[in-house]
Design a protein around this motif. Sequence first.
Motif, PDB file in Angstrom:
ATOM      1  N   ALA A  31      -6.384  10.015  -7.452  1.00 27.49           N
ATOM      2  CA  ALA A  31      -7.082   9.445  -6.295  1.00 27.49           C
ATOM      3  C   ALA A  31      -6.985   7.921  -6.328  1.00 27.49           C
ATOM      4  CB  ALA A  31      -8.544   9.885  -6.294  1.00 27.49           C
ATOM      5  N   ARG A  32      -7.031   7.314  -5.150  1.00 24.98           N
ATOM      6  CA  ARG A  32      -6.937   5.861  -5.017  1.00 24.98           C
ATOM      7  C   ARG A  32      -8.117   5.338  -4.203  1.00 24.98           C
ATOM      8  NH1 ARG A  32      -4.271   6.527  -8.632  1.00 24.98           N
ATOM      9  NH2 ARG A  32      -2.046   6.399  -8.826  1.00 24.98           N
ATOM     10  N   PHE A  33      -8.424   4.043  -4.376  1.00 24.76           N
ATOM     11  CA  PHE A  33      -9.470   3.427  -3.580  1.00 24.76           C
ATOM     12  C   PHE A  33      -8.929   3.106  -2.195  1.00 24.76           C
ATOM     13  CE2 PHE A  33     -11.108   2.670  -7.814  1.00 24.76           C
ATOM     14  CZ  PHE A  33     -12.437   3.015  -7.646  1.00 24.76           C
ATOM     15  N   LEU A  34      -9.597   3.606  -1.174  1.00 21.99           N
ATOM     16  CA  LEU A  34      -9.190   3.402   0.206  1.00 21.99           C
ATOM     17  C   LEU A  34     -10.265   2.591   0.923  1.00 21.99           C
ATOM     18  CD1 LEU A  34      -8.189   7.102   0.899  1.00 21.99           C
ATOM     19  CD2 LEU A  34      -6.689   5.235   0.194  1.00 21.99           C
ATOM     20  N   ARG A  35      -9.839   1.660   1.734  1.00 17.89           N
ATOM     21  CA  ARG A  35     -10.780   0.829   2.486  1.00 17.89           C
ATOM     22  C   ARG A  35     -11.396   1.650   3.617  1.00 17.89           C
ATOM     23  NH1 ARG A  35     -10.662  -4.712   2.396  1.00 17.89           N
ATOM     24  NH2 ARG A  35      -8.578  -4.546   1.521  1.00 17.89           N
ATOM     25  N   GLU A  36     -12.703   1.520   3.788  1.00 24.72           N
ATOM     26  CA  GLU A  36     -13.399   2.149   4.903  1.00 24.72           C
ATOM     27  C   GLU A  36     -14.436   1.176   5.435  1.00 24.72           C
ATOM     28  OE1 GLU A  36     -15.222   5.737   3.491  1.00 24.72           O
ATOM     29  OE2 GLU A  36     -16.823   4.670   2.485  1.00 24.72           O
ATOM     30  N   ARG A  37     -15.099   1.521   6.499  1.00 22.76           N
ATOM     31  CA  ARG A  37     -16.033   0.593   7.147  1.00 22.76           C
ATOM     32  C   ARG A  37     -17.105   0.072   6.210  1.00 22.76           C
ATOM     33  NH1 ARG A  37     -16.639   3.731  12.839  1.00 22.76           N
ATOM     34  NH2 ARG A  37     -14.584   3.144  13.596  1.00 22.76           N
ATOM     35  N   ARG A  72       0.801  15.231   6.221  1.00 23.62           N
ATOM     36  CA  ARG A  72       1.159  14.597   4.956  1.00 23.62           C
ATOM     37  C   ARG A  72      -0.094  14.075   4.277  1.00 23.62           C
ATOM     38  NH1 ARG A  72       5.737  10.117   4.953  1.00 23.62           N
ATOM     39  NH2 ARG A  72       4.101   8.828   5.796  1.00 23.62           N
ATOM     40  N   VAL A  73      -0.135  14.176   2.963  1.00 19.37           N
ATOM     41  CA  VAL A  73      -1.199  13.598   2.156  1.00 19.37           C
ATOM     42  C   VAL A  73      -0.517  12.714   1.122  1.00 19.37           C
ATOM     43  CG1 VAL A  73      -3.099  14.046   0.557  1.00 19.37           C
ATOM     44  CG2 VAL A  73      -2.708  15.584   2.475  1.00 19.37           C
ATOM     45  N   THR A  74      -0.963  11.459   1.025  1.00 24.22           N
ATOM     46  CA  THR A  74      -0.328  10.520   0.099  1.00 24.22           C
ATOM     47  C   THR A  74      -1.384   9.810  -0.746  1.00 24.22           C
ATOM     48  OG1 THR A  74      -0.416   8.610   1.591  1.00 24.22           O
ATOM     49  CG2 THR A  74       1.486  10.069   1.799  1.00 24.22           C
ATOM     50  N   GLN A  75      -0.896   9.064  -1.708  1.00 19.16           N
ATOM     51  CA  GLN A  75      -1.755   8.223  -2.531  1.00 19.16           C
ATOM     52  C   GLN A  75      -1.776   6.784  -2.012  1.00 19.16           C
ATOM     53  OE1 GLN A  75       0.266   8.817  -6.247  1.00 19.16           O
ATOM     54  NE2 GLN A  75      -1.353  10.152  -6.979  1.00 19.16           N
ATOM     55  N   ASN A  76      -1.061   6.520  -0.938  1.00 23.07           N
ATOM     56  CA  ASN A  76      -0.998   5.174  -0.397  1.00 23.07           C
ATOM     57  C   ASN A  76      -2.368   4.742   0.109  1.00 23.07           C
ATOM     58  OD1 ASN A  76       1.734   5.349  -0.861  1.00 23.07           O
ATOM     59  ND2 ASN A  76       2.199   5.962   1.221  1.00 23.07           N
ATOM     60  N   ALA A  77      -2.741   3.506  -0.159  1.00 25.27           N
ATOM     61  CA  ALA A  77      -4.038   3.002   0.282  1.00 25.27           C
ATOM     62  C   ALA A  77      -4.076   2.792   1.791  1.00 25.27           C
ATOM     63  CB  ALA A  77      -4.360   1.689  -0.441  1.00 25.27           C
ATOM     64  N   GLY A  83     -10.149   8.437  -2.812  1.00 23.07           N
ATOM     65  CA  GLY A  83      -9.589   9.625  -2.182  1.00 23.07           C
ATOM     66  C   GLY A  83      -8.100   9.507  -1.942  1.00 23.07           C
ATOM     67  N   TYR A  84      -7.657  10.143  -0.866  1.00 25.54           N
ATOM     68  CA  TYR A  84      -6.252  10.194  -0.476  1.00 25.54           C
ATOM     69  C   TYR A  84      -6.131   9.830   0.997  1.00 25.54           C
ATOM     70  CZ  TYR A  84      -5.676  12.925  -4.729  1.00 25.54           C
ATOM     71  OH  TYR A  84      -5.668  13.340  -6.023  1.00 25.54           O
ATOM     72  N   THR A  85      -4.928   9.462   1.419  1.00 28.52           N
ATOM     73  CA  THR A  85      -4.653   9.232   2.824  1.00 28.52           C
ATOM     74  C   THR A  85      -4.035  10.507   3.390  1.00 28.52           C
ATOM     75  OG1 THR A  85      -4.258   6.887   2.443  1.00 28.52           O
ATOM     76  CG2 THR A  85      -3.371   7.816   4.471  1.00 28.52           C
ATOM     77  N   ALA A  86      -4.681  11.074   4.388  1.00 32.34           N
ATOM     78  CA  ALA A  86      -4.172  12.288   5.035  1.00 32.34           C
ATOM     79  C   ALA A  86      -3.789  11.949   6.465  1.00 32.34           C
ATOM     80  CB  ALA A  86      -5.232  13.382   5.021  1.00 32.34           C
ATOM     81  N   GLU A  87      -2.647  12.469   6.896  1.00 28.19           N
ATOM     82  CA  GLU A  87      -2.142  12.187   8.235  1.00 28.19           C
ATOM     83  C   GLU A  87      -1.721  13.488   8.897  1.00 28.19           C
ATOM     84  OE1 GLU A  87       1.166   9.870   7.129  1.00 28.19           O
ATOM     85  OE2 GLU A  87      -0.043   8.250   6.308  1.00 28.19           O
TER      86      GLU A  87
END
Length: 87
Positions: A35-41, A64-69, A47-51
């Motif tokens: 899991a990676r730190f993702l910016r949110e409000r 797609r689900v990635t580890q990209n922030a 978590g993960y980035t899901a598209e």
Amino acid sequence: MHLEKLQERLQAMPRRLEKLRKSGLKKMSRTDEDARFLRERGGFALGYTAEAAVNEDQLIVGKRVTQNAADNNSLIPMVEEASDRAA
């Protein structure tokens, strides 16, 4: 049994610390190393980035689900994946 798990964690610690040092993050998830730190409000979330891409009928044609922030570099690959599946 409990002692064995503790010893396994202690043996894995140098590897995790090196991974943390290379990542530049201040802490990592104890339960999910990927899991990676993702910016949110409200700050950051672990978590993960899901598209997902949908067609005009609202059917999912790409995912797609990635580890990209961030998802900045994923627009073109998602469009290509959606186009390939729609054809």
